[in-house]
Motif scaffolding. Structure first.
Motif, PDB file in Angstrom:
ATOM      1  N   GLU A 133       0.819  -1.213   0.000  1.00  0.00           N
ATOM      2  CA  GLU A 133       0.000   0.000   0.000  1.00  0.00           C
ATOM      3  C   GLU A 133       0.852   1.262   0.000  1.00  0.00           C
ATOM      4  OE1 GLU A 133      -2.802  -0.448   3.224  1.00  0.00           O
ATOM      5  OE2 GLU A 133      -3.889  -2.031   2.161  1.00  0.00           O
ATOM      6  N   ALA A 134       2.077   1.169   0.549  1.00  0.00           N
ATOM      7  CA  ALA A 134       2.995   2.309   0.569  1.00  0.00           C
ATOM      8  C   ALA A 134       3.791   2.423  -0.735  1.00  0.00           C
ATOM      9  CB  ALA A 134       3.947   2.185   1.753  1.00  0.00           C
ATOM     10  N   GLY A 135       3.574   1.490  -1.656  1.00  0.00           N
ATOM     11  CA  GLY A 135       4.238   1.552  -2.951  1.00  0.00           C
ATOM     12  C   GLY A 135       5.581   0.847  -3.029  1.00  0.00           C
ATOM     13  N   SER A 136       5.908   0.056  -2.037  1.00  0.00           N
ATOM     14  CA  SER A 136       7.182  -0.668  -2.062  1.00  0.00           C
ATOM     15  C   SER A 136       7.160  -1.759  -3.122  1.00  0.00           C
ATOM     16  CB  SER A 136       7.471  -1.303  -0.702  1.00  0.00           C
ATOM     17  OG  SER A 136       7.708  -0.304   0.256  1.00  0.00           O
ATOM     18  N   THR A 137       8.293  -1.939  -3.774  1.00  0.00           N
ATOM     19  CA  THR A 137       8.415  -2.985  -4.784  1.00  0.00           C
ATOM     20  C   THR A 137       9.340  -4.108  -4.321  1.00  0.00           C
ATOM     21  OG1 THR A 137      10.199  -1.749  -5.846  1.00  0.00           O
ATOM     22  CG2 THR A 137       7.961  -1.421  -6.705  1.00  0.00           C
ATOM     23  N   VAL A 138      10.064  -3.853  -3.224  1.00  0.00           N
ATOM     24  CA  VAL A 138      10.989  -4.831  -2.656  1.00  0.00           C
ATOM     25  C   VAL A 138      10.740  -4.897  -1.158  1.00  0.00           C
ATOM     26  CG1 VAL A 138      13.423  -5.364  -2.208  1.00  0.00           C
ATOM     27  CG2 VAL A 138      12.753  -4.416  -4.409  1.00  0.00           C
ATOM     28  N   PHE A 139      10.790  -6.118  -0.609  1.00  0.00           N
ATOM     29  CA  PHE A 139      10.565  -6.303   0.826  1.00  0.00           C
ATOM     30  C   PHE A 139      11.616  -7.267   1.378  1.00  0.00           C
ATOM     31  CE2 PHE A 139       8.645  -7.804   4.701  1.00  0.00           C
ATOM     32  CZ  PHE A 139       7.944  -6.704   5.175  1.00  0.00           C
ATOM     33  N   TRP A 183       9.725 -16.478   6.265  1.00  0.00           N
ATOM     34  CA  TRP A 183       9.871 -16.636   4.814  1.00  0.00           C
ATOM     35  C   TRP A 183       8.661 -17.349   4.220  1.00  0.00           C
ATOM     36  CZ3 TRP A 183      12.218 -14.362   1.062  1.00  0.00           C
ATOM     37  CH2 TRP A 183      12.293 -14.975  -0.185  1.00  0.00           C
ATOM     38  N   GLN A 184       8.233 -18.436   4.854  1.00  0.00           N
ATOM     39  CA  GLN A 184       7.076 -19.184   4.356  1.00  0.00           C
ATOM     40  C   GLN A 184       5.813 -18.330   4.393  1.00  0.00           C
ATOM     41  OE1 GLN A 184       7.569 -22.343   7.179  1.00  0.00           O
ATOM     42  NE2 GLN A 184       8.523 -23.724   5.688  1.00  0.00           N
ATOM     43  N   ALA A 185       5.597 -17.623   5.494  1.00  0.00           N
ATOM     44  CA  ALA A 185       4.420 -16.770   5.624  1.00  0.00           C
ATOM     45  C   ALA A 185       4.471 -15.616   4.623  1.00  0.00           C
ATOM     46  CB  ALA A 185       4.310 -16.235   7.048  1.00  0.00           C
ATOM     47  N   ALA A 186       5.669 -15.081   4.382  1.00  0.00           N
ATOM     48  CA  ALA A 186       5.821 -13.982   3.438  1.00  0.00           C
ATOM     49  C   ALA A 186       5.506 -14.422   2.010  1.00  0.00           C
ATOM     50  CB  ALA A 186       7.235 -13.415   3.517  1.00  0.00           C
ATOM     51  N   LEU A 187       5.968 -15.606   1.636  1.00  0.00           N
ATOM     52  CA  LEU A 187       5.675 -16.120   0.295  1.00  0.00           C
ATOM     53  C   LEU A 187       4.176 -16.263   0.082  1.00  0.00           C
ATOM     54  CD1 LEU A 187       8.474 -18.819  -0.136  1.00  0.00           C
ATOM     55  CD2 LEU A 187       8.264 -16.647  -1.377  1.00  0.00           C
ATOM     56  N   LYS A 228       8.915  -7.982  -4.918  1.00  0.00           N
ATOM     57  CA  LYS A 228      10.046  -8.910  -4.823  1.00  0.00           C
ATOM     58  C   LYS A 228      10.392  -9.110  -3.354  1.00  0.00           C
ATOM     59  CE  LYS A 228      14.850  -9.586  -6.181  1.00  0.00           C
ATOM     60  NZ  LYS A 228      14.743 -10.962  -6.561  1.00  0.00           N
ATOM     61  N   LEU A 229      10.410 -10.369  -2.932  1.00  0.00           N
ATOM     62  CA  LEU A 229      10.832 -10.692  -1.577  1.00  0.00           C
ATOM     63  C   LEU A 229      12.314 -11.045  -1.592  1.00  0.00           C
ATOM     64  CD1 LEU A 229       7.903 -12.955  -0.309  1.00  0.00           C
ATOM     65  CD2 LEU A 229       8.160 -10.474  -0.130  1.00  0.00           C
ATOM     66  N   VAL A 230      13.054 -10.498  -0.643  1.00  0.00           N
ATOM     67  CA  VAL A 230      14.492 -10.749  -0.563  1.00  0.00           C
ATOM     68  C   VAL A 230      14.783 -11.391   0.796  1.00  0.00           C
ATOM     69  CG1 VAL A 230      16.796  -9.715  -0.631  1.00  0.00           C
ATOM     70  CG2 VAL A 230      14.949  -8.749  -2.033  1.00  0.00           C
ATOM     71  N   ASP A 277      23.670  -9.072   4.232  1.00  0.00           N
ATOM     72  CA  ASP A 277      22.809  -9.520   3.132  1.00  0.00           C
ATOM     73  C   ASP A 277      21.998  -8.346   2.578  1.00  0.00           C
ATOM     74  OD1 ASP A 277      23.599 -12.187   3.378  1.00  0.00           O
ATOM     75  OD2 ASP A 277      21.741 -12.841   4.356  1.00  0.00           O
ATOM     76  N   ALA A 278      21.399  -7.560   3.485  1.00  0.00           N
ATOM     77  CA  ALA A 278      20.586  -6.420   3.054  1.00  0.00           C
ATOM     78  C   ALA A 278      21.447  -5.377   2.348  1.00  0.00           C
ATOM     79  CB  ALA A 278      19.874  -5.803   4.251  1.00  0.00           C
ATOM     80  N   LEU A 279      22.608  -5.097   2.901  1.00  0.00           N
ATOM     81  CA  LEU A 279      23.502  -4.123   2.299  1.00  0.00           C
ATOM     82  C   LEU A 279      23.975  -4.585   0.921  1.00  0.00           C
ATOM     83  CD1 LEU A 279      24.746  -1.381   2.904  1.00  0.00           C
ATOM     84  CD2 LEU A 279      26.701  -2.582   3.907  1.00  0.00           C
ATOM     85  N   ASN A 280      24.303  -5.864   0.786  1.00  0.00           N
ATOM     86  CA  ASN A 280      24.706  -6.405  -0.514  1.00  0.00           C
ATOM     87  C   ASN A 280      23.597  -6.236  -1.544  1.00  0.00           C
ATOM     88  OD1 ASN A 280      27.235  -7.182   0.388  1.00  0.00           O
ATOM     89  ND2 ASN A 280      26.655  -9.299   0.732  1.00  0.00           N
ATOM     90  N   TYR A 281      22.357  -6.500  -1.142  1.00  0.00           N
ATOM     91  CA  TYR A 281      21.251  -6.342  -2.080  1.00  0.00           C
ATOM     92  C   TYR A 281      21.123  -4.880  -2.518  1.00  0.00           C
ATOM     93  CZ  TYR A 281      16.883  -6.443  -4.463  1.00  0.00           C
ATOM     94  OH  TYR A 281      15.938  -6.298  -5.452  1.00  0.00           O
ATOM     95  N   LEU A 282      21.205  -3.982  -1.562  1.00  0.00           N
ATOM     96  CA  LEU A 282      21.059  -2.571  -1.889  1.00  0.00           C
ATOM     97  C   LEU A 282      22.191  -2.070  -2.780  1.00  0.00           C
ATOM     98  CD1 LEU A 282      19.855  -1.299   1.571  1.00  0.00           C
ATOM     99  CD2 LEU A 282      18.503  -1.413  -0.519  1.00  0.00           C
ATOM    100  N   LYS A 283      23.391  -2.549  -2.551  1.00  0.00           N
ATOM    101  CA  LYS A 283      24.545  -2.089  -3.332  1.00  0.00           C
ATOM    102  C   LYS A 283      24.677  -2.786  -4.679  1.00  0.00           C
ATOM    103  CE  LYS A 283      27.612  -0.339   0.224  1.00  0.00           C
ATOM    104  NZ  LYS A 283      28.996  -0.337   0.739  1.00  0.00           N
ATOM    105  N   TYR A 284      24.406  -4.103  -4.710  1.00  0.00           N
ATOM    106  CA  TYR A 284      24.699  -4.897  -5.906  1.00  0.00           C
ATOM    107  C   TYR A 284      23.483  -5.526  -6.577  1.00  0.00           C
ATOM    108  CZ  TYR A 284      29.141  -4.502  -3.498  1.00  0.00           C
ATOM    109  OH  TYR A 284      30.231  -4.007  -2.831  1.00  0.00           O
TER     110      TYR A 284
END
Length: 132
Positions: free
Chosen positions: A67-73, A94-98, A109-111, A118-125
């Motif tokens: 609802e806030a417009g996020s495309t990645v979680f 993870w199971q509940a999120a899927l 997109k769920l990460v 892990d979060a920093l790597n996703y944001l950077k790369y």
């Protein structure tokens, strides 16, 4: 601190905002624009070693992020144990999120995040690079 850090905890009163709060502090202290204009949401506790832990009600957080417009979680990703299976009706975060993503936010997109790096790597790369 030097550099100055602006913190507005607003309505954050629970530990489930730990990961996102830590990412915001990192961005301010490092001067890195890790967000790069993206609307990213996430959840998870964080300990003093950077390990991300599970929370309750992840389905509701995914709905709010959509609802806030996020495309990645960012989703806590931990091995299942008897304790964490009690949080979301017998499922890991993870199971509940899927399940919630499929029903409420199929384009989000769920990460899977095990730790701060892990979060920093996703944001950077743009991907999670396997970390300890």
């Amino acid at each position: 601190t030097d550099p100055k850090v602006k913190v507005n905890v607003g309505q954050i009163s629970v530990p489930s905002g730990g990961l996102m709060f830590t990412l915001q502090l990192y961005s301010q202290l490092s001067g890195d624009n890790i967000k790069k204009g993206r609307n990213i949401s996430g959840t998870g506790t964080i300990d003093d070693q950077g390990k991300v832990g599970e929370i309750g009600g992840i389905d509701k957080k995914i709905i709010a992020a959509k609802e806030a417009g996020s495309t990645v979680f960012f989703v806590p990703y931990v091995k299942s144990t008897k304790a964490n299976l009690k949080l979301d009706g017998g499922q890991t975060n993870w199971q509940a999120a899927l399940k919630a993503q499929k029903e409420y936010a199929p384009k989000m997109k769920l990460v899977p995040i095990r730790n701060f790096q892990d979060a920093l790597n996703y944001l950077k790369y743009g991907k999670v690079i396997k970390t300890k």
